[in-house]
Design a protein around this motif. Structure first.
Motif, mmCIF file in Angstrom:
data_model
loop_
_atom_site.group_PDB
_atom_site.id
_atom_site.type_symbol
_atom_site.label_atom_id
_atom_site.label_comp_id
_atom_site.label_asym_id
_atom_site.label_seq_id
_atom_site.Cartn_x
_atom_site.Cartn_y
_atom_site.Cartn_z
ATOM 1 N N GLY A 1 -86.102 -23.816 -83.894
ATOM 2 C CA GLY A 1 -85.127 -22.772 -83.632
ATOM 3 C C GLY A 1 -84.675 -22.720 -82.188
ATOM 4 O O GLY A 1 -85.421 -23.050 -81.268
ATOM 5 N N LYS A 2 -83.438 -22.290 -82.011
ATOM 6 C CA LYS A 2 -82.886 -22.099 -80.677
ATOM 7 C C LYS A 2 -81.866 -20.973 -80.675
ATOM 8 O O LYS A 2 -81.949 -20.054 -79.877
ATOM 9 C CB LYS A 2 -82.233 -23.385 -80.171
ATOM 10 C CG LYS A 2 -81.599 -23.252 -78.792
ATOM 11 C CD LYS A 2 -81.014 -24.559 -78.288
ATOM 12 C CE LYS A 2 -79.686 -24.877 -78.912
ATOM 13 N NZ LYS A 2 -79.027 -26.042 -78.253
ATOM 14 N N ALA A 3 -80.900 -21.047 -81.601
ATOM 15 C CA ALA A 3 -79.746 -20.164 -81.576
ATOM 16 C C ALA A 3 -79.635 -19.361 -82.872
ATOM 17 O O ALA A 3 -80.295 -19.665 -83.859
ATOM 18 C CB ALA A 3 -78.480 -21.005 -81.372
ATOM 19 N N PRO A 4 -78.768 -18.334 -82.902
ATOM 20 C CA PRO A 4 -78.623 -17.523 -84.112
ATOM 21 C C PRO A 4 -78.103 -18.293 -85.322
ATOM 22 O O PRO A 4 -78.511 -18.014 -86.451
ATOM 23 C CB PRO A 4 -77.610 -16.447 -83.689
ATOM 24 C CG PRO A 4 -77.709 -16.376 -82.209
ATOM 25 C CD PRO A 4 -78.027 -17.762 -81.753
ATOM 26 N N VAL A 5 -77.206 -19.242 -85.121
ATOM 27 C CA VAL A 5 -76.564 -19.955 -86.231
ATOM 28 C C VAL A 5 -77.167 -21.354 -86.341
ATOM 29 O O VAL A 5 -77.272 -22.071 -85.343
ATOM 30 C CB VAL A 5 -75.041 -20.050 -86.006
ATOM 31 C CG1 VAL A 5 -74.378 -20.821 -87.153
ATOM 32 C CG2 VAL A 5 -74.430 -18.650 -85.891
ATOM 33 N N PRO A 6 -77.569 -21.780 -87.531
ATOM 34 C CA PRO A 6 -78.225 -23.079 -87.691
ATOM 35 C C PRO A 6 -77.272 -24.243 -87.421
ATOM 36 O O PRO A 6 -76.049 -24.101 -87.537
ATOM 37 C CB PRO A 6 -78.680 -23.073 -89.154
ATOM 38 C CG PRO A 6 -77.755 -22.119 -89.829
ATOM 39 C CD PRO A 6 -77.441 -21.066 -88.822
ATOM 40 N N PRO A 7 -77.818 -25.421 -87.092
ATOM 41 C CA PRO A 7 -76.972 -26.586 -86.827
ATOM 42 C C PRO A 7 -76.237 -27.109 -88.049
ATOM 43 O O PRO A 7 -75.335 -27.939 -87.912
ATOM 44 C CB PRO A 7 -77.961 -27.626 -86.287
ATOM 45 C CG PRO A 7 -79.295 -27.188 -86.784
ATOM 46 C CD PRO A 7 -79.239 -25.697 -86.856
ATOM 47 N N GLY B 1 -71.394 -24.961 -82.463
ATOM 48 C CA GLY B 1 -71.816 -25.266 -81.104
ATOM 49 C C GLY B 1 -73.299 -25.328 -80.847
ATOM 50 O O GLY B 1 -73.727 -25.129 -79.701
ATOM 51 N N PHE B 2 -74.096 -25.628 -81.863
ATOM 52 C CA PHE B 2 -75.552 -25.608 -81.671
ATOM 53 C C PHE B 2 -75.982 -26.472 -80.481
ATOM 54 O O PHE B 2 -76.773 -26.032 -79.637
ATOM 55 C CB PHE B 2 -76.256 -26.079 -82.944
ATOM 56 C CG PHE B 2 -77.752 -25.982 -82.896
ATOM 57 C CD1 PHE B 2 -78.391 -24.791 -83.196
ATOM 58 C CD2 PHE B 2 -78.530 -27.076 -82.539
ATOM 59 C CE1 PHE B 2 -79.776 -24.687 -83.147
ATOM 60 C CE2 PHE B 2 -79.914 -26.992 -82.490
ATOM 61 C CZ PHE B 2 -80.537 -25.786 -82.797
ATOM 62 N N ASP B 3 -75.481 -27.668 -80.398
ATOM 63 C CA ASP B 3 -75.930 -28.586 -79.343
ATOM 64 C C ASP B 3 -75.459 -28.170 -77.958
ATOM 65 O O ASP B 3 -76.123 -28.482 -76.958
ATOM 66 C CB ASP B 3 -75.447 -30.013 -79.649
ATOM 67 C CG ASP B 3 -76.158 -30.617 -80.845
ATOM 68 O OD1 ASP B 3 -77.288 -30.179 -81.146
ATOM 69 O OD2 ASP B 3 -75.583 -31.509 -81.488
ATOM 70 N N GLN B 4 -74.324 -27.498 -77.865
ATOM 71 C CA GLN B 4 -73.815 -27.115 -76.546
ATOM 72 C C GLN B 4 -74.394 -25.799 -76.038
ATOM 73 O O GLN B 4 -74.269 -25.480 -74.849
ATOM 74 C CB GLN B 4 -72.284 -27.048 -76.568
ATOM 75 C CG GLN B 4 -71.707 -25.845 -77.299
ATOM 76 C CD GLN B 4 -70.207 -25.915 -77.457
ATOM 77 O OE1 GLN B 4 -69.694 -26.738 -78.212
ATOM 78 N NE2 GLN B 4 -69.486 -25.072 -76.740
ATOM 79 N N LEU B 5 -75.023 -25.025 -76.909
ATOM 80 C CA LEU B 5 -75.615 -23.764 -76.479
ATOM 81 C C LEU B 5 -76.843 -24.006 -75.610
ATOM 82 O O LEU B 5 -77.645 -24.893 -75.879
ATOM 83 C CB LEU B 5 -75.993 -22.909 -77.693
ATOM 84 C CG LEU B 5 -74.813 -22.312 -78.468
ATOM 85 C CD1 LEU B 5 -75.266 -21.815 -79.830
ATOM 86 C CD2 LEU B 5 -74.176 -21.178 -77.672
ATOM 87 N N ILE C 1 -67.423 -17.330 -81.715
ATOM 88 C CA ILE C 1 -68.774 -17.294 -82.270
ATOM 89 C C ILE C 1 -69.765 -18.015 -81.349
ATOM 90 O O ILE C 1 -70.908 -17.565 -81.173
ATOM 91 C CB ILE C 1 -68.772 -17.894 -83.693
ATOM 92 C CG1 ILE C 1 -68.077 -16.927 -84.663
ATOM 93 C CG2 ILE C 1 -70.186 -18.192 -84.182
ATOM 94 C CD1 ILE C 1 -67.791 -17.497 -86.035
ATOM 95 N N ILE C 2 -69.348 -19.098 -80.745
ATOM 96 C CA ILE C 2 -70.213 -19.797 -79.784
ATOM 97 C C ILE C 2 -70.511 -18.888 -78.590
ATOM 98 O O ILE C 2 -71.664 -18.776 -78.143
ATOM 99 C CB ILE C 2 -69.559 -21.110 -79.333
ATOM 100 C CG1 ILE C 2 -69.506 -22.106 -80.491
ATOM 101 C CG2 ILE C 2 -70.326 -21.723 -78.156
ATOM 102 C CD1 ILE C 2 -68.692 -23.348 -80.203
ATOM 103 N N LYS C 3 -69.496 -18.224 -78.081
ATOM 104 C CA LYS C 3 -69.698 -17.325 -76.934
ATOM 105 C C LYS C 3 -70.612 -16.158 -77.302
ATOM 106 O O LYS C 3 -71.461 -15.735 -76.480
ATOM 107 C CB LYS C 3 -68.354 -16.814 -76.436
ATOM 108 C CG LYS C 3 -67.511 -17.871 -75.752
ATOM 109 C CD LYS C 3 -66.149 -17.321 -75.341
ATOM 110 C CE LYS C 3 -65.323 -18.377 -74.624
ATOM 111 N NZ LYS C 3 -63.963 -17.874 -74.271
ATOM 112 N N MET C 4 -70.473 -15.624 -78.499
ATOM 113 C CA MET C 4 -71.337 -14.524 -78.936
ATOM 114 C C MET C 4 -72.795 -14.965 -78.985
ATOM 115 O O MET C 4 -73.709 -14.230 -78.572
ATOM 116 C CB MET C 4 -70.892 -14.017 -80.315
ATOM 117 C CG MET C 4 -69.550 -13.307 -80.293
ATOM 118 S SD MET C 4 -68.826 -13.077 -81.949
ATOM 119 C CE MET C 4 -69.900 -11.796 -82.602
ATOM 120 N N GLN C 5 -73.029 -16.178 -79.473
ATOM 121 C CA GLN C 5 -74.396 -16.689 -79.528
ATOM 122 C C GLN C 5 -74.994 -16.837 -78.135
ATOM 123 O O GLN C 5 -76.174 -16.529 -77.928
ATOM 124 C CB GLN C 5 -74.418 -18.042 -80.239
ATOM 125 C CG GLN C 5 -74.102 -17.985 -81.721
ATOM 126 C CD GLN C 5 -74.242 -19.360 -82.341
ATOM 127 O OE1 GLN C 5 -75.344 -19.789 -82.697
ATOM 128 N NE2 GLN C 5 -73.132 -20.060 -82.460
#
Length: 521
Positions: free
Chosen positions: A307-313, A318-322, A471-475
């Motif tokens: 796990g890392k971010a709210p939304v799964p890859p 943007g999972f990788d850029q977060l 959505i990326i910015k919110m995460q």
């Protein structure tokens, strides 16, 4: 030694069950039976679709259907509504109801009944307004016309949520808890309890002949017991076999349907005033102390992504850029606690301040195999930096009351992140400021003007690329605020005997016993 004896006994039992499953009349003969038996996890005390999240069970058991459904790519596609369109001002949606659809009692589905069904949902469920609000719902022939209070870009996807199952409102004085509502799905209720549901084929099925005359759906919350029941032939299909047992079914007696899910396993963090986790440094320290990569790769045998971010890859947000500011770093975690004034002054192994140890109550339920594992691993790793974590295993149905009453420091959940086809609803439920109960899932006290401003922009944005960026910015706001603890992203599975076909797990975790699950030909 006692543990080893128990393990050996369990292994012997599995061996016997495998042998038993391979004997007898064989899989080919079993394919001819009229009854399918499906072992599931079930949290629903009743079949009233507006209570809690019980509508999920109404849909999973083949009883209820919505105007819209999701395909395998999470696109909103027609179901009870054959088409829809939106007005130029982006406020009025017209859904054309399929004229061929009837309920299980033979009543025709009209736009008027669909209207009354949606109005009933809004009247009985406070959660409905967390999806959208409307100025009016009207019926014109077979056209259902919904005028929203403001533009709602993902309204069709929102109406695919099981909360908006369409029921026959002409039927009065029915005990929905035990009998369920009258719906349009392939099955109808013969009897229901939380322990077991018995379903019968809908004789008025609008979508083709129902493959089985009967469906028995026992609740088997323990994943190891589900695996044993499938091996012994007690059930034909099982949902979510645990990682450690999945290898047992990789042979020609079974079919495994497995996908990278749209789910996130996370722990909400109670950061209300007076709680230890109110301090962002304590939240960051706890997250940094947890070796989530080992939990997922070793303990869960690589069936979960760390796990890392709210939304799964599995979703392209943007999972990788977060950037994760709280990646695993024990020394950083210890330093953050010290900066927050927490030190072990009495040598008992736990940090303290003002004469009190830093203790956290971690609430979880055991219906999903990974949840106790994550909780226990958190307890062990947090102890290494001096935080005492008390584990509380509770029944699923007390989670919401405990959340609303703030009776937790950490509360773990396995959450579908794309309720409306994208993560907007999920992100708002758990982190948008809870004004006067507007976001009942957010009882943690989390509030961010930056997050709320981005959410408000997302709510009226129709352009997919711009929605993705928001959505990326919110995460990233949530990650920077240490707003929650993201453990991992599971694969999910459905395992069936070889004499069953089309028992397939879907990205939207609503569709289990469908019209397509049938005896193999």
């Amino acid at each position: 030694m006692q543990k080893m004896v128990k393990s050996a006994a369990a292994a012997a039992m599995i061996g016997l069950l495998v042998l038993a499953a391979g004997c007898g009349s064989g899989d080919k003969a079993a394919a001819n039976k009229d009854t399918v038996k499906f072992g599931v996890t079930n949290f629903a005390d009743s079949l009233e679709p507006t209570d809690n999240f019980f509508s999920w069970v109404v849909m999973r058991y083949g009883l209820g259907e919505c105007l819209v459904q999701f395909d395998d790519e999470m696109n909103a596609v027609p179901w009870l509504a054959e088409s829809w369109q939106i007005s130029d001002d982006k406020l009025t949606w017209t859904f054309k109801i399929n004229d061929k659809i009837v309920f299980s009692n033979g009543d025709k589905l009209t736009a008027e009944i669909a209207k009354e069904s949606l109005e009933r949902t809004f009247a009985k469920s406070t959660r409905a307004q967390t999806f959208f609000t409307y100025d009016s719902i009207k019926a014109d022939g077979q056209n259902l016309i919904i005028k929203t209070s403001k533009p709602v870009p993902t309204l069709p996807g929102m109406l695919a949520d099981p909360l908006f199952i369409i029921i026959d409102t002409k039927v009065k004085d029915r005990d929905y808890a035990k009998e369920g509502p009258i719906c349009t799905g392939p099955y109808m209720v013969k009897s229901y309890s939380k322990a077991k549901a018995v379903m019968e084929a809908n004789p008025n099925s609008w979508n083709g002949k129902v493959p089985f005359k009967h469906a028995e759906i026992p609740t088997i919350d323990d994943p190891n017991t589900r695996a044993l029941a499938l091996q012994s032939g007690e059930i034909d299909i099982a949902i979510n076999i645990a990682a450690g047992d999945l290898e047992l079914f990789k042979n020609d007696k079974y079919k495994i349907s497995e996908i990278a899910s749209l789910r996130t396993v996370l722990a909400q963090m109670n950061m209300n005033e007076g709680r230890a986790l109110h301090d962002p440094k304590v939240r960051a320290a706890l997250i940094s102390s947890l070796d989530r990569e080992t939990y997922n790769k070793v303990l869960l045998k690589d069936t979960f992504i760390p796990g890392k971010a709210p939304v799964p890859p599995s979703l392209d947000y943007g999972f990788d850029q977060l950037r994760d500011p709280n990646s695993y770093n024990v020394e950083r975690a210890k330093k953050l606690l010290a900066e927050a004034g927490w030190k072990d002054t009495d040598g008992d192994g736990y940090v303290d301040k003002n004469g009190k140890n830093l203790e956290l109550d971690f609430v979880y339920y055991s219906g999903r195999a990974e949840l106790p594992l994550y909780a226990e691993a958190t307890q062990a790793d947090a102890k290494k930096i001096g935080i005492k974590v008390n584990l509380k295993n509770v029944d699923y149905n007390v989670l919401d009351p405990m959340r609303r009453n703030g009776e937790f420091d950490l509360m773990i959940s396995n959450i579908l992140t794309a309720n409306s086809g994208d993560p907007e609803v999920y992100l708002n439920w758990y982190w948008k400021t809870n004004v006067n109960g507007s976001q009942p899932q957010n009882a943690t006290g989390y509030s961010s003007p930056d997050f709320d401003a981005l959410s408000d922009q997302l709510a009226v944005e129709f352009d997919p690329a711009k929605r993705r960026d928001l959505i990326i910015k919110m995460q990233q706001v949530l990650l920077d605020d240490s707003a929650a603890l993201f453990f991992g992203y599971p694969k999910t599975n459905m395992v069936s005997r070889s004499y069953i076909e089309n028992a397939e797990i879907k990205p939207a975790d609503y569709y289990w016993l469908t019209k397509d699950v049938a005896p193999a030909k």
